[in-house]
Design a protein around this motif. Sequence first.
Motif, PDB file in Angstrom:
ATOM      1  N   ILE A  53      53.475  46.836  32.676  1.00  0.00           N
ATOM      2  CA  ILE A  53      53.432  46.939  34.142  1.00  0.00           C
ATOM      3  C   ILE A  53      52.266  47.938  34.730  1.00  0.00           C
ATOM      4  O   ILE A  53      51.650  47.258  36.053  1.00  0.00           O
ATOM      5  CB  ILE A  53      54.842  47.684  34.717  1.00  0.00           C
ATOM      6  CG1 ILE A  53      55.801  47.063  34.506  1.00  0.00           C
ATOM      7  CG2 ILE A  53      54.656  48.439  35.533  1.00  0.00           C
ATOM      8  CD1 ILE A  53      57.458  48.106  34.706  1.00  0.00           C
ATOM      9  N   PRO A  54      51.796  49.021  33.942  1.00  0.00           N
ATOM     10  CA  PRO A  54      50.424  49.108  34.380  1.00  0.00           C
ATOM     11  C   PRO A  54      49.853  47.602  34.673  1.00  0.00           C
ATOM     12  O   PRO A  54      48.570  48.372  35.778  1.00  0.00           O
ATOM     13  CB  PRO A  54      49.530  50.084  32.976  1.00  0.00           C
ATOM     14  CG  PRO A  54      51.391  50.470  32.588  1.00  0.00           C
ATOM     15  CD  PRO A  54      52.123  49.002  32.610  1.00  0.00           C
ATOM     16  N   THR A  55      49.430  47.016  33.971  1.00  0.00           N
ATOM     17  CA  THR A  55      48.572  45.563  33.951  1.00  0.00           C
ATOM     18  C   THR A  55      48.633  45.782  35.584  1.00  0.00           C
ATOM     19  O   THR A  55      47.502  45.390  35.554  1.00  0.00           O
ATOM     20  CB  THR A  55      48.633  45.160  32.712  1.00  0.00           C
ATOM     21  OG1 THR A  55      48.150  45.506  31.909  1.00  0.00           O
ATOM     22  CG2 THR A  55      47.490  43.694  32.771  1.00  0.00           C
ATOM     23  N   ILE A 108      54.136  41.467  46.680  1.00  0.00           N
ATOM     24  CA  ILE A 108      52.787  41.141  47.026  1.00  0.00           C
ATOM     25  C   ILE A 108      53.154  40.237  48.363  1.00  0.00           C
ATOM     26  O   ILE A 108      53.223  38.883  48.353  1.00  0.00           O
ATOM     27  CB  ILE A 108      52.161  41.081  45.822  1.00  0.00           C
ATOM     28  CG1 ILE A 108      51.628  40.975  44.804  1.00  0.00           C
ATOM     29  CG2 ILE A 108      50.294  40.540  46.665  1.00  0.00           C
ATOM     30  CD1 ILE A 108      52.774  40.738  44.000  1.00  0.00           C
ATOM     31  N   GLY A 109      52.712  41.217  50.105  1.00  0.00           N
ATOM     32  CA  GLY A 109      52.245  39.613  51.208  1.00  0.00           C
ATOM     33  C   GLY A 109      54.241  39.512  51.014  1.00  0.00           C
ATOM     34  O   GLY A 109      55.103  40.506  50.416  1.00  0.00           O
ATOM     35  N   LEU A 160      46.540  44.119  41.144  1.00  0.00           N
ATOM     36  CA  LEU A 160      46.791  44.039  41.879  1.00  0.00           C
ATOM     37  C   LEU A 160      47.065  44.744  43.046  1.00  0.00           C
ATOM     38  O   LEU A 160      47.480  45.280  44.339  1.00  0.00           O
ATOM     39  CB  LEU A 160      48.531  42.857  42.136  1.00  0.00           C
ATOM     40  CG  LEU A 160      48.230  41.471  40.948  1.00  0.00           C
ATOM     41  CD1 LEU A 160      50.046  41.087  40.872  1.00  0.00           C
ATOM     42  CD2 LEU A 160      47.199  41.065  42.113  1.00  0.00           C
ATOM     43  N   ASN A 161      46.980  46.241  42.387  1.00  0.00           N
ATOM     44  CA  ASN A 161      47.120  47.354  43.363  1.00  0.00           C
ATOM     45  C   ASN A 161      48.120  47.207  44.186  1.00  0.00           C
ATOM     46  O   ASN A 161      48.350  47.832  45.272  1.00  0.00           O
ATOM     47  CB  ASN A 161      45.409  47.508  44.493  1.00  0.00           C
ATOM     48  CG  ASN A 161      45.772  49.101  44.766  1.00  0.00           C
ATOM     49  OD1 ASN A 161      45.810  49.963  44.452  1.00  0.00           O
ATOM     50  ND2 ASN A 161      45.094  48.906  46.259  1.00  0.00           N
ATOM     51  N   VAL A 162      49.175  47.178  43.137  1.00  0.00           N
ATOM     52  CA  VAL A 162      50.444  47.560  43.623  1.00  0.00           C
ATOM     53  C   VAL A 162      51.379  48.347  42.845  1.00  0.00           C
ATOM     54  O   VAL A 162      50.885  48.836  41.462  1.00  0.00           O
ATOM     55  CB  VAL A 162      51.172  46.289  44.009  1.00  0.00           C
ATOM     56  CG1 VAL A 162      50.721  45.605  45.424  1.00  0.00           C
ATOM     57  CG2 VAL A 162      51.144  46.090  42.778  1.00  0.00           C
TER      58      VAL A 162
END
Length: 125
Positions: free
Chosen positions: A10-12, A39-40, A17-19
Amino acid sequence: IAVKSLDQSIPTIEKLLNVNCYKREVIADQNVTTAFFKIGDTKLELLEPINGEGPIQKFLDSRGEGLHHIAFKVDGCDEALTTAKSNGFRLIDQESRPGAENMYIGFLNPKKTFGTLIEFCSAIK
């Protein structure tokens, strides 16, 4: 995407993706815990096996971490499976079943889809 550990993966994805992961869900009958990212208009789902069993564990044992399947949202999962079958595709699921995020799901056999496991999903009615 099949992963060995959601806690490590999850942290990766969050950094890449900055989400943020917006949901984790256990799907006990499939021996999997999922983690979702938006993501969108696209969702990314990580899949971690529970107790070293189930189809995701088998996938990890044979192929390692990586892309497990691609899912497409359809208006009606059963109808999409029926249409796929009538068009010559082999089905894993003859009819839809409950899946993550309160959706009906059904899978096509990857032998006719370029080796890629395809999932149809639709909202539970």
